[in-house]
Design a protein around this motif. Structure first.
Motif, PDB file in Angstrom:
ATOM      1  N   LEU A 104       0.828  -1.206   0.000  1.00  0.00           N
ATOM      2  CA  LEU A 104       0.000   0.000   0.000  1.00  0.00           C
ATOM      3  C   LEU A 104       0.865   1.260   0.000  1.00  0.00           C
ATOM      4  O   LEU A 104       0.603   2.206  -0.761  1.00  0.00           O
ATOM      5  N   ILE A 105       1.885   1.282   0.825  1.00  0.00           N
ATOM      6  CA  ILE A 105       2.770   2.454   0.890  1.00  0.00           C
ATOM      7  C   ILE A 105       3.437   2.709  -0.466  1.00  0.00           C
ATOM      8  O   ILE A 105       3.454   3.841  -0.962  1.00  0.00           O
ATOM      9  N   PHE A 106       3.949   1.635  -1.087  1.00  0.00           N
ATOM     10  CA  PHE A 106       4.633   1.840  -2.364  1.00  0.00           C
ATOM     11  C   PHE A 106       3.656   2.107  -3.506  1.00  0.00           C
ATOM     12  O   PHE A 106       4.040   2.714  -4.507  1.00  0.00           O
ATOM     13  N   SER A 112       2.301   8.988  -6.471  1.00  0.00           N
ATOM     14  CA  SER A 112       2.927  10.314  -6.318  1.00  0.00           C
ATOM     15  C   SER A 112       3.988  10.541  -7.386  1.00  0.00           C
ATOM     16  O   SER A 112       4.050  11.617  -8.000  1.00  0.00           O
ATOM     17  N   HIS A 113       4.822   9.535  -7.614  1.00  0.00           N
ATOM     18  CA  HIS A 113       5.848   9.666  -8.652  1.00  0.00           C
ATOM     19  C   HIS A 113       5.205   9.840 -10.025  1.00  0.00           C
ATOM     20  O   HIS A 113       5.694  10.629 -10.848  1.00  0.00           O
ATOM     21  N   LEU A 122      10.887   1.681  -9.721  1.00  0.00           N
ATOM     22  CA  LEU A 122      11.328   1.033  -8.490  1.00  0.00           C
ATOM     23  C   LEU A 122      10.127   0.699  -7.593  1.00  0.00           C
ATOM     24  O   LEU A 122      10.082  -0.367  -6.976  1.00  0.00           O
ATOM     25  N   ASP A 123       9.151   1.596  -7.554  1.00  0.00           N
ATOM     26  CA  ASP A 123       7.950   1.363  -6.742  1.00  0.00           C
ATOM     27  C   ASP A 123       7.180   0.144  -7.249  1.00  0.00           C
ATOM     28  O   ASP A 123       6.722  -0.691  -6.445  1.00  0.00           O
ATOM     29  N   PHE A 124       7.062   0.031  -8.571  1.00  0.00           N
ATOM     30  CA  PHE A 124       6.361  -1.125  -9.142  1.00  0.00           C
ATOM     31  C   PHE A 124       7.126  -2.427  -8.907  1.00  0.00           C
ATOM     32  O   PHE A 124       6.527  -3.477  -8.692  1.00  0.00           O
ATOM     33  N   LEU A 129       7.371  -7.437  -5.941  1.00  0.00           N
ATOM     34  CA  LEU A 129       8.028  -8.306  -4.965  1.00  0.00           C
ATOM     35  C   LEU A 129       7.086  -8.641  -3.805  1.00  0.00           C
ATOM     36  O   LEU A 129       7.049  -9.781  -3.335  1.00  0.00           O
ATOM     37  N   MET A 130       6.302  -7.673  -3.374  1.00  0.00           N
ATOM     38  CA  MET A 130       5.341  -7.924  -2.289  1.00  0.00           C
ATOM     39  C   MET A 130       4.266  -8.921  -2.739  1.00  0.00           C
ATOM     40  O   MET A 130       3.853  -9.782  -1.960  1.00  0.00           O
TER      41      MET A 130
END
Length: 166
Positions: A104-106, A112-113, A122-124, A129-130
């Motif tokens: 959720l955080i990423f 935002s990015h 990187l967020d994706f 990975l999660m």
């Protein structure tokens, strides 16, 4: 009960039996002392908990929680839930919440990015990975449930000595 084919990690059942709740609890008290070398049976009000003895228990060993509810026609509704040890289940759920929180955080950071027209790659990657970790936890739980099936059957047989499902 078809444990092998169900998707639930904590299989459950519910059925009505002709015995009264008092008879079932009395049977449980008798059997408790007969099987104390192999099983631990705890009785609390209309709840009966079945555990594998500590010497034969492993981290994936199941326990069985049975709840009895007396019906108006003097029959008893027996509801059971097979599950792992409470400590293992709590840790398992803790890992799920941590993974979901990171995801959720990423996802918020990725949004935002994206709105700032920056690269969310990187967020994706971290979100992916999660997801992989979440599926790995699920499949590990399925493997553990398969390992504990012989013990689940033993607990089921023990329940059948206490409750007449016929």
């Amino acid at each position: 009960m078809e444990i092998e084919n169900s998707i639930a990690l904590r299989p459950k059942f519910s059925t009505d039996v002709l015995q009264s709740m008092a008879e079932i609890l009395e049977n449980a008290k008798k059997v408790k002392f007969e099987v104390k070398e192999e099983y631990l049976i705890k009785i609390s009000d209309q709840h009966i908990f079945f555990f594998i003895c500590r010497e034969k228990r492993s981290y994936y060993s199941p326990h069985l929680h049975v709840e009895l509810t007396e019906n108006e026609d003097k029959t008893t509704n027996v509801r059971g839930l097979y599950g792992p040890d409470q400590t293992v289940w709590t840790f398992f759920m803790f890992l799920h919440f941590i993974i979901a929180g990171i995801f959720l955080i990423f996802s918020i950071i990725a949004y935002s990015h994206w709105t700032l027209q920056q690269s969310p790659t990187l967020d994706f990657v971290i979100m992916g990975l999660m997801l992989v970790l979440w599926f790995a936890l699920y499949f590990q739980a399925r493997i553990n449930r398969k390992k504990c099936q012989p013990q689940m059957r033993k607990l089921d047989n023990l329940l059948n000595t206490i409750v007449d499902f016929g």
